[in-house]
Design a protein around this motif. Structure first.
Motif, PDB file in Angstrom:
ATOM      1  N   VAL A   1       0.831  -1.205   0.000  1.00 17.13           N
ATOM      2  CA  VAL A   1       0.000   0.000   0.000  1.00 17.13           C
ATOM      3  C   VAL A   1       0.870   1.261   0.000  1.00 17.13           C
ATOM      4  O   VAL A   1       0.669   2.169  -0.814  1.00 17.13           O
ATOM      5  CB  VAL A   1      -0.927  -0.014   1.238  1.00 17.13           C
ATOM      6  N   ARG A   2       1.861   1.290   0.884  1.00 18.77           N
ATOM      7  CA  ARG A   2       2.629   2.527   1.062  1.00 18.77           C
ATOM      8  C   ARG A   2       3.711   2.733  -0.003  1.00 18.77           C
ATOM      9  O   ARG A   2       4.114   3.855  -0.284  1.00 18.77           O
ATOM     10  CB  ARG A   2       3.252   2.544   2.471  1.00 18.77           C
ATOM     11  N   TYR A   3       4.178   1.648  -0.636  1.00 23.09           N
ATOM     12  CA  TYR A   3       5.233   1.739  -1.655  1.00 23.09           C
ATOM     13  C   TYR A   3       4.768   2.530  -2.890  1.00 23.09           C
ATOM     14  O   TYR A   3       5.588   3.027  -3.665  1.00 23.09           O
ATOM     15  CB  TYR A   3       5.654   0.319  -2.041  1.00 23.09           C
TER      16      TYR A   3
ATOM     17  N   SER B   1      -8.011  -9.202  -6.256  1.00 23.77           N
ATOM     18  CA  SER B   1      -8.272  -7.789  -5.974  1.00 23.77           C
ATOM     19  C   SER B   1      -7.805  -7.562  -4.532  1.00 23.77           C
ATOM     20  O   SER B   1      -6.911  -8.280  -4.061  1.00 23.77           O
ATOM     21  CB  SER B   1      -9.761  -7.467  -6.162  1.00 23.77           C
ATOM     22  N   SER B   2      -8.403  -6.652  -3.824  1.00 24.49           N
ATOM     23  CA  SER B   2      -7.849  -6.322  -2.502  1.00 24.49           C
ATOM     24  C   SER B   2      -8.894  -5.700  -1.586  1.00 24.49           C
ATOM     25  O   SER B   2      -9.809  -5.004  -2.046  1.00 24.49           O
ATOM     26  CB  SER B   2      -6.707  -5.329  -2.717  1.00 24.49           C
ATOM     27  N   SER B   3      -8.711  -5.937  -0.288  1.00 28.29           N
ATOM     28  CA  SER B   3      -9.590  -5.295   0.703  1.00 28.29           C
ATOM     29  C   SER B   3      -9.432  -3.779   0.657  1.00 28.29           C
ATOM     30  O   SER B   3     -10.306  -3.044   1.116  1.00 28.29           O
ATOM     31  CB  SER B   3      -9.235  -5.789   2.103  1.00 28.29           C
ATOM     32  N   SER B   4      -8.306  -3.336   0.085  1.00 28.21           N
ATOM     33  CA  SER B   4      -8.045  -1.891   0.082  1.00 28.21           C
ATOM     34  C   SER B   4      -9.050  -1.120  -0.787  1.00 28.21           C
ATOM     35  O   SER B   4      -9.139   0.099  -0.679  1.00 28.21           O
ATOM     36  CB  SER B   4      -6.619  -1.605  -0.388  1.00 28.21           C
TER      37      SER B   4
ATOM     38  N   GLY C   1      -1.379   6.350   2.501  1.00 27.46           N
ATOM     39  CA  GLY C   1      -2.169   5.309   1.841  1.00 27.46           C
ATOM     40  C   GLY C   1      -2.843   4.335   2.782  1.00 27.46           C
ATOM     41  O   GLY C   1      -3.732   3.590   2.373  1.00 27.46           O
ATOM     42  N   ASP C   2      -2.428   4.327   4.048  1.00 30.50           N
ATOM     43  CA  ASP C   2      -3.023   3.406   5.013  1.00 30.50           C
ATOM     44  C   ASP C   2      -4.482   3.749   5.290  1.00 30.50           C
ATOM     45  O   ASP C   2      -4.891   4.904   5.185  1.00 30.50           O
ATOM     46  CB  ASP C   2      -2.262   3.501   6.345  1.00 30.50           C
ATOM     47  N   VAL C   3      -5.232   2.714   5.681  1.00 32.98           N
ATOM     48  CA  VAL C   3      -6.598   2.948   6.163  1.00 32.98           C
ATOM     49  C   VAL C   3      -6.648   2.547   7.640  1.00 32.98           C
ATOM     50  O   VAL C   3      -5.833   1.734   8.073  1.00 32.98           O
ATOM     51  CB  VAL C   3      -7.637   2.145   5.336  1.00 32.98           C
TER      52      VAL C   3
HETATM   53  O1  LIG Z   1      -5.553  -6.307   2.393  1.00 32.96           O
HETATM   54  C1  LIG Z   1      -4.967  -5.843   1.439  1.00 32.96           C
HETATM   55  O2  LIG Z   1      -5.499  -5.705   0.365  1.00 32.96           O
HETATM   56  C2  LIG Z   1      -3.571  -5.366   1.563  1.00 32.96           C
HETATM   57  O3  LIG Z   1      -2.988  -6.036   2.699  1.00 32.96           O
HETATM   58  C3  LIG Z   1      -1.693  -5.647   2.976  1.00 32.96           C
HETATM   59  O4  LIG Z   1      -1.647  -4.257   3.293  1.00 32.96           O
HETATM   60  P1  LIG Z   1      -1.715  -3.825   4.796  1.00 32.96           P
HETATM   61  O5  LIG Z   1      -3.000  -4.229   5.415  1.00 32.96           O
HETATM   62  O6  LIG Z   1      -1.365  -2.392   4.825  1.00 32.96           O
HETATM   63  O7  LIG Z   1      -0.599  -4.772   5.449  1.00 32.96           O
HETATM   64  P2  LIG Z   1       0.777  -4.409   6.185  1.00 32.96           P
HETATM   65  O8  LIG Z   1       1.637  -3.612   5.295  1.00 32.96           O
HETATM   66  O9  LIG Z   1       1.305  -5.673   6.693  1.00 32.96           O
HETATM   67  O10 LIG Z   1       0.317  -3.484   7.387  1.00 32.96           O
HETATM   68  C4  LIG Z   1      -0.533  -4.007   8.409  1.00 32.96           C
HETATM   69  C5  LIG Z   1      -0.752  -2.979   9.469  1.00 32.96           C
HETATM   70  O11 LIG Z   1       0.504  -2.667  10.088  1.00 32.96           O
HETATM   71  C6  LIG Z   1       0.705  -1.279  10.082  1.00 32.96           C
HETATM   72  N1  LIG Z   1       2.135  -1.014   9.969  1.00 32.96           N
HETATM   73  C7  LIG Z   1       2.807  -1.345   8.865  1.00 32.96           C
HETATM   74  C8  LIG Z   1       4.162  -1.148   8.749  1.00 32.96           C
HETATM   75  C9  LIG Z   1       4.844  -0.550   9.820  1.00 32.96           C
HETATM   76  O12 LIG Z   1       6.063  -0.347   9.797  1.00 32.96           O
HETATM   77  N2  LIG Z   1       4.137  -0.221  10.917  1.00 32.96           N
HETATM   78  C10 LIG Z   1       2.802  -0.451  11.030  1.00 32.96           C
HETATM   79  O13 LIG Z   1       2.202  -0.133  12.055  1.00 32.96           O
HETATM   80  C11 LIG Z   1      -0.079  -0.740   8.918  1.00 32.96           C
HETATM   81  O14 LIG Z   1      -0.409   0.599   9.126  1.00 32.96           O
HETATM   82  C12 LIG Z   1      -1.276  -1.667   8.925  1.00 32.96           C
HETATM   83  O15 LIG Z   1      -2.235  -1.162   9.794  1.00 32.96           O
HETATM   84  C13 LIG Z   1      -0.790  -5.919   1.797  1.00 32.96           C
HETATM   85  O16 LIG Z   1       0.517  -5.446   2.072  1.00 32.96           O
HETATM   86  C14 LIG Z   1      -1.309  -5.271   0.553  1.00 32.96           C
HETATM   87  O17 LIG Z   1      -0.506  -5.678  -0.528  1.00 32.96           O
HETATM   88  C15 LIG Z   1      -2.758  -5.614   0.322  1.00 32.96           C
HETATM   89  O18 LIG Z   1      -2.856  -6.907  -0.125  1.00 32.96           O
END
Ligand SMILES: O=C(O)[C@H]1O[C@H](OP(=O)(O)OP(=O)(O)OC[C@H]2O[C@@H](n3ccc(=O)[nH]c3=O)[C@H](O)[C@@H]2O)[C@H](O)[C@@H](O)[C@H]1O
Length: 444
Positions: free
Chosen positions: A179-181, A217-220, A384-386
């Protein structure tokens, strides 16, 4: 002698001079003509030499391109046919894109183990450590799954693959994840999740027979929605990241190919999938690495000090959802690039239905690793985070028989066990996991 020289230099009769001159001119002309034709022949020879050199060069170029290409050739085709061979009655032959990825490896293995034909496709890019992808490939090959090295955006390669094997299904898992990349490298999301998807669908619509397509697809896509749990019928028009936007676009793009060409489409909205052989860029994975190495981890927190939460879903449950989607997918209806009758179009949530906060995730890891994490808690950057995800899986349960069975505690235990065995763990040390990983066999 002197007279002869004089006669030549000063001729006594004028007529004689004329005749002599004429002879001389003739001789000179003949000599000259002879040398011109020799030159002409030489020129012809040089031109021929240059032409053959150039054509030889282009032959060398073409053949070196051919021999250097990572795909093509009779041996390559033989490997593909062997890998695609179905070994059970009514089995399917599946092209799995992103086969050396996390989900791709697990799905390929599951299909292969029950006797389906599986051919993998992966570009082995360096978004994260390609040696992990190579290790997954080795695992697949040990089970008889051949992985083609190539990009989903390579139309020639895809056409060749469909030419060699009449795939019944495509499990499309190749994508630019994370998400963040997307902030750092937006173009890679467009390349894989948009351009690559379209190239793949073009190949599928032209293939004969057309395969049924199941894709990630994705939960995002639920983005900033506040109503929970998230249902497939909810609006998905508030993406919070470019990653989410490209996945949402993928849902629209696949719909178009379903509508125009009769491709059978199933889109799966994965919810933060984790487990053995996982992705090093994800939080559970990088937290494990840092905790073991005694390095700090950054834990994001939402507005008003609210913890972030994810509906973390264990890989084995996701695999069951993927396989059930393939099993229930109807055939595509088009042929020769033309639609027959209306084709199936489905979208399902594949989640766990029980969100866990990020600090709780860290707590579970600390217990399994027997090491306390050094936490830096910071406010979630707007990248980009939710704040949370939470799946409603009623539809998948009803239509796919999807029923997740692994909670985060159990799933992370399995992950940690795999992590320690993969990166190096000597049970004889008797110490904590942190001690055991010093001198790890593989680097991250
Ligand atoms: O469901 C999806 O569709 C997506 O899921 C995943 O995304 P995310 O749910 O964002 O997973 P992930 O990076 O593990 O972060 C998890 C939590 O840790 C928090 N987080 C993260 C990094 C950090 O350094 N610190 C932190 O608190 C962060 O804020 C978050 O709350 C897949 O990567 C994505 O490709 C896509 O498939």
């Amino acid at each position: 002698m002197m007279r002869l020289m004089e006669a030549e230099l000063f001729p006594s009769t004028p007529g004689k001079v004329k005749i002599e001159r004429a002879h001389t001119i003739n001789r000179q002309f003949n000599r000259c003509f002879a040398s011109t034709s020799t030159m002409f022949l030489w020129a012809l020879f040089l031109i021929a030499l240059t032409a053959s050199y150039l054509s030889f060069q282009s032959f060398v170029d073409t053949s070196s391109r051919y021999f250097n290409a990572s795909w093509g050739g009779m041996h390559w085709e033989k490997q593909i046919r062997a890998s695609a061979t179905v070994r059970r009655p009514g089995g399917m032959s599946v092209l799995v894109t992103g086969a050396a990825g996390f989900v791709g490896t697990h799905v390929s293995l599951a299909l292969r183990k029950r006797g389906d034909g599986v051919v993998g496709l992966d570009n082995f890019n360096s978004y994260y450590d390609p040696s992990l992808k190579k290790a997954r490939e080795a695992l697949l090959e040990s089970h008889g799954v051949f992985v083609v090295e190539g990009d989903i955006d390579d139309a020639r390669l895809l056409a060749k693959l469909f030419d060699v094997v009449p795939f019944t299904h495509v499990m499309h898992l190749a994508a630019q994840a994370g998400v963040r990349y997307a902030i750092e490298n937006p173009a890679s999301y467009v390349h894989s999740n948009i351009a690559g998807l379209v190239t793949l669908l073009e190949a599928c619509k032209s293939a004969d027979p057309q395969p049924a397509v199941v894709w990630a697809s994705s939960s995002s896509v639920y983005g900033l929605n506040e109503k929970a749990p998230f249902s497939e019928a909810d609006p998905t028009d508030r993406p919070a990241s470019l990653y989410a936007a490209t996945k949402k676009a993928g849902e629209e793009i696949t719909h178009t190919y379903n509508h125009i060409y009769g491709l059978s489409i199933t889109g799966l909205r994965f919810f933060t999938v984790y487990g053995p052989w996982g992705r090093p860029d994800m939080a559970y994975f990088s937290f494990t690495r840092n905790i073991l190495q005694g390095k700090p981890i950054t834990v994001y927190r939402g507005k008003n000090r609210v913890d972030l939460a994810r509906d973390f879903t264990f890989i084995d449950d996701i695999v069951k959802g993927c396989v059930a989607s393939l099993d229930t997918a109807e055939k595509s209806t088009g042929s020769g690039g033309r639609k027959g009758s209306p084709a199936q179009y489905r979208i399902y949530n594949l989640g766990n239905t029980s969100p866990v906060t990020v600090p709780a995730l860290v707590g579970i890891l600390e217990r399994h690793l027997k090491v306390k994490a050094k936490k830096n808690v910071v406010e979630m950057p707007g990248n980009g985070d939710v704040p949370f995800t939470h799946a409603n899986i009623s539809l998948a349960r009803a239509e796919l028989g999807y029923k997740p069975t692994t909670n985060l505690e159990t799933g992370l235990k399995k992950f940690v066990r795999w992590y320690l065995s993969y990166y190096g763990y000597s049970p004889r040390s008797g110490g904590s996991a942190a001690e055991a990983t010093t001198g790890s066999a593989k680097s991250l």
